[in-house]
Design an enzyme around this catalytic site. Structure first.
Site, PDB file in Angstrom:
ATOM      1  N   ASP A 209      -8.481  55.131  15.759  1.00  0.00           N
ATOM      2  CA  ASP A 209      -9.716  55.577  15.108  1.00  0.00           C
ATOM      3  C   ASP A 209      -9.538  56.875  14.331  1.00  0.00           C
ATOM      4  O   ASP A 209     -10.348  57.196  13.465  1.00  0.00           O
ATOM      5  CB  ASP A 209     -10.822  55.785  16.149  1.00  0.00           C
TER       6      ASP A 209
ATOM      7  N   ASP B 259     -11.588  60.961  25.313  1.00  0.00           N
ATOM      8  CA  ASP B 259     -12.115  60.937  26.678  1.00  0.00           C
ATOM      9  C   ASP B 259     -10.999  60.957  27.719  1.00  0.00           C
ATOM     10  O   ASP B 259     -11.086  61.657  28.728  1.00  0.00           O
ATOM     11  CB  ASP B 259     -12.983  59.685  26.902  1.00  0.00           C
TER      12      ASP B 259
ATOM     13  N   GLY C 270      -7.790  51.669  24.430  1.00  0.00           N
ATOM     14  CA  GLY C 270      -7.383  50.673  23.437  1.00  0.00           C
ATOM     15  C   GLY C 270      -5.958  50.872  22.944  1.00  0.00           C
ATOM     16  O   GLY C 270      -5.448  51.990  22.904  1.00  0.00           O
TER      17      GLY C 270
ATOM     18  N   ARG D 191      -9.150  50.690  31.105  1.00  0.00           N
ATOM     19  CA  ARG D 191     -10.250  51.580  30.728  1.00  0.00           C
ATOM     20  C   ARG D 191     -10.910  52.291  31.916  1.00  0.00           C
ATOM     21  O   ARG D 191     -11.967  52.903  31.772  1.00  0.00           O
ATOM     22  CB  ARG D 191     -11.299  50.810  29.921  1.00  0.00           C
TER      23      ARG D 191
ATOM     24  N   LYS E  64      -3.679  59.660  21.293  1.00  0.00           N
ATOM     25  CA  LYS E  64      -3.611  58.275  20.835  1.00  0.00           C
ATOM     26  C   LYS E  64      -4.973  57.801  20.373  1.00  0.00           C
ATOM     27  O   LYS E  64      -5.966  58.062  21.050  1.00  0.00           O
ATOM     28  CB  LYS E  64      -3.156  57.389  21.996  1.00  0.00           C
ATOM     29  N   THR E  65      -5.081  57.151  19.279  1.00  0.00           N
ATOM     30  CA  THR E  65      -6.214  56.314  18.887  1.00  0.00           C
ATOM     31  C   THR E  65      -6.095  55.934  17.426  1.00  0.00           C
ATOM     32  O   THR E  65      -5.864  56.777  16.571  1.00  0.00           O
ATOM     33  CB  THR E  65      -7.611  56.947  19.131  1.00  0.00           C
TER      34      THR E  65
END
Lengths: 546, 546
Positions: free
Chosen positions: B202, B173, B78, B142, B199-200
């Protein structure tokens, strides 16, 4: 109170005003005005406030000696960025004229005037709200000031507080009522003046003298920020079509402005759908064609902007809704007894053949909503229809048919969004901060000049603030007669998107290219402290109109 | 290309880097590391990349003479704000070491490496993307890099392009897979290094050496901007409870950070719901109690923040979903033959008594969604549940019961929102612009130092950028063994919200007051040009953690 760093830094901002009203002013009167239409009717209804001249404030040689006077203000209707700056402009304006002047705020909208709920707005309170978003300083409300009893109750409190003038900050309907109130108070020789200020994020209160309603600039910039972010996401992930609905039921200015700022693939403009007499299927086909054209280029993503009021602009659906409302009202008692799972059938059987056909063609969820969910007045609730999802579903269905026919070979996955509440109470952009504060300062001058039934006017707004023109326009000059709830009423003419106007024409000249290419523009968030070309730009709509 | 004024102005921004890596550097190695758990298993799986030391870059006396080298980069998963700055940091980093070094970008995510789809990233391209949002420079994807065939295909293109190292920019992941790839290339003595970047949006990839994942700062600031605007609207209109869902399925960091920034009335944290073993009814009751308490004070409005993954954190629902997936997989053929209107009944009859009771207690729309809509792998699609609307509906139902019992006398009208795509591709805040660029510069240094299986690390991030610490951490040091699709796998340990951590504890100490009072804070939009206390603040989460 815990306030954000930005709010803290922003509270020090001193809004810019037209150079002509920075110091002493003198009033210049133009020619007598006429209403935009139905002159005889409007003149008859407003014998005292009809035909007054447009007025302009110019630099004067010295401030007149103004006696202290009290003002009451009302926030009316939906929130719009900059309301607090109108109020601080009024406050500073009346204090400049005489430091003993007082400002009262009626609480919770027009009902505050009728119910005598108010506070005095002192400098401590005003300073806390300078350059902030929201209407929370005194709250807003949707009570309509239309009845003589309300006017008389208002007069009582004005007399008690020695209020010389009421300022109503609202949209077209609220300003219409401001004028009715002005006329009544003038006819009764009460001595209480009424001044209006043009507020609405919808952008549909504008004309030659009112170039834009306040809040439109900030709200469209917030929406464009998040639309741009979504576009960049679409162009990075390359897997979704984003259907984005934008607030604005009676006009599509917000959607058009956001389209001009962000260049999405598809933009629907309600006024055009109506003018072209398009059906829901026409609209769906138009979107599906753009999706198919991009898919043929390997681009299985995009963005679609949808005005909130779209459904009501589609002539066939407008007619269906009108008949539905009438039919349900006429058969209320019988309809209430029909079992829920038979109601859709009942409705279909009681509509004219043409409207029954439209009704039956709607997706199940929508016909169900129209048949079952009604507002307290018994009307169907068009605003509950999730137009963005409805369109996405119908486009998917059409593309599935086209796939079978070999006309579409791409992928179509969707996300949907609705932006409205995200922008109505944003802190005002520099433009709205300056424009609102100036409107407030001008309103104070109109009061000091003894004017009533006027709207505060600040023009030439695509130029730097120093060059803006300050004045007032008689509200009657903006009126015409329209049918409301079955009766002809004098109302301010609503400004819809003009299909021959600059903004739409520019959009129309570009949209074929935007549809097929990925021509997204990412405006980013509103900036308050950077270079002027970033921080002080008016809307594209204003720029293309002037 | 038509770019916005802000993008134009922002392209000139020179991101700040740690003083230690501004000029020549020297590498300092710490002690050998261990994985956070399951040391024996991880060591066995990563014999070549296990136990390496943490490394730090310090000011050096003179630049080493580095031969030109080529790097390939991959964006994985993402979007997150700042990805383009990681890339420009890498570009500038390798060019500083030797101007003949080259940067290749694999297109559309990890599949670009396998399918040999790439472009060379030249300074013209890089300059166009500095300080911009999105991953559109090379696209993301992905595809999971897990198979030896993929690794070998990747090696082919690395050899062809003379690529010395691959940098994978991704979440937990993707970085786990980066380490598997590093181990494989090292074991095979290919000479190709692999470096990861955290990176994220979240925020769930963090530990002692990785203080935050990039993008979290910007995304939470965008969400907090619009949440603050909605709060101000709630407090002005005083008629709606706004239910706001925020992206983040496996952890509630985004929701917690937004709560710390905007002080809403109710905030749900998935990790707490799970730890307290709460049921859906417990959650609904908790919200309804806040609504009732405010109504008793005449405040019929408020805001509720809901993490996207809430439903999956509720232990009873987690168990139900697990059994549903197993049961449907076991009865696939039979279930497919059941008529749609009998499927809910079928499901209820084939679940254990406990889960059938939970299933039957869900609102009709949700049980329908769980029974009928499944993803391509046959799993129920929890992410399609509109949790924010589900909760609003269930709270309304509970309040209606309480009204009958005389326990609630207020009004309850709702609006709902979901924010995710609005923030993932925003232009990076100063923090993310600096942090990402620094991560890129450090990644270049790690490559030049011959490191592989490391993640780029920039620490001390609550201090000014000059004081940040630059280095690398072996990815194996962050790993433990977890069950994935029924098998035990080595994975980077996901950082969930710690209920004994600073951010949650601060929130927990304040929430009772925020629930009943209107303590909203309005952060406003991200600023790039203003005073440092407005423009350069790290997240509240970081500040409370360090």
């Amino acid at each position: 109170m815990n306030i954000s760093q930005l709010q803290k830094a922003r509270s020090a901002y001193q809004p810019k005003v037209p150079a002509s009203i920075e110091g002493a002013t003198k009033l210049s009167e133009g020619k007598a005005t006429q209403s935009v239409a139905d002159q005889d009717d409007i003149k008859k209804l407003f014998p005292n406030t009809y035909g007054m001249p447009i007025v302009t404030f110019e630099k004067g040689s010295s401030d007149a000696n103004v006696e202290a006077f009290n003002v009451g203000i009302i926030l009316s209707g939906g929130q719009a960025p900059g309301g607090h700056n109108v109020i601080s402009g009024i406050f500073d304006g009346i204090k400049r004229l005489n430091k003993d002047s007082k400002l009262y705020g009626f609480l919770g909208g027009p009902s505050g005037l009728v119910d005598h709920k108010y506070i005095e707005l002192t400098s401590d309170i005003i300073d806390e709200y300078r350059n902030t978003g929201g209407f929370d300083i005194i709250g807003s409300g949707r009570t309509k000031l239309e009845e003589v009893e309300q006017f008389d109750k208002g007069l009582e409190i004005c007399k008690k507080l020695n209020i010389k003038a009421i300022i109503i900050i609202g949209g077209d309907d609220s300003n219409t009522n401001a004028c009715v109130l002005a006329e009544y108070y003038l006819a009764k020789k009460t001595g209480v003046q009424v001044i209006g200020c043009p507020k609405t994020i919808d952008g549909d209160l504008k004309n030659e003298m009112i170039e834009t309603s306040f809040g439109f600039d900030t709200a469209t910039k917030v929406y464009s920020e998040v639309i741009g972010n979504i576009e960049r996401d679409a162009n990075s992930a390359k897997k979704y079509w984003h259907f984005i609905k934008l607030m604005g039921r009676s006009a599509s200015h917000v959607t058009l402005e956001c389209a001009l700022q962000t260049q999405p693939n598809v933009t629907l403009i309600g006024e055009e759908v109506e003018a072209k007499n398009q059906s829901l299927d026409d609209v769906v086909t138009y979107i599906a064609e753009a999706v198919a054209a991009r898919a043929a280029k390997g681009l299985n993503f995009g963005t679609v902007l949808v005005p909130e009021g779209l459904i009501e602009f589609i002539p066939a659906i407008k007619k269906l809704i009108a008949e539905l409302n009438d039919m349900l009202a006429a058969n209320q008692a019988e309809f209430d007894k029909v079992a829920d799972d038979k109601k859709i059938e009942y409705v279909a059987n009681h509509l004219s053949a043409a409207n029954a056909a439209i009704f039956n063609s709607l997706p199940a969820g929508v016909s169900r909503q129209l048949a079952l969910e009604r507002d307290p007045h018994g009307n169907v609730q068009v605003s509950l229809i999730e137009t963005e999802q409805l369109l996405a579903d119908m486009v998917a269905k059409k593309l599935a048919e086209w796939k079978k026919e070999g006309k579409f070979a791409g992928k179509f996955a969707t996300q949907h969004h609705f932006f409205g509440y995200e922008g109505r109470c944003a802190a005002p952009s520099n433009f709205d901060a300056d424009y609102c504060y100036s409107l407030g300062r001008v309103a104070a001058l109109l009061i000091a000049s003894g004017k009533t039934g006027y709207m505060s006017s600040v023009r030439n707004t695509t130029k730097p603030a120093a060059e803006w023109l300050a004045g007032g326009i008689p509200i009657t000059a903006m009126m015409n007669m329209e049918k409301r709830n079955g009766k002809m009423k004098p109302v301010i003419q609503k400004a819809l998107v003009k299909l021959d106007g600059g903004p739409f024409k520019y959009f129309a000249s570009k949209r074929a290219e935007w549809a097929i290419e990925t021509a997204f523009v990412y405006p980013g968030p509103i900036q308050y402290f950077g270079p002027s070309e970033v921080c002080d730009q008016p809307t594209k709509t204003l720029t293309l109109e002037h």
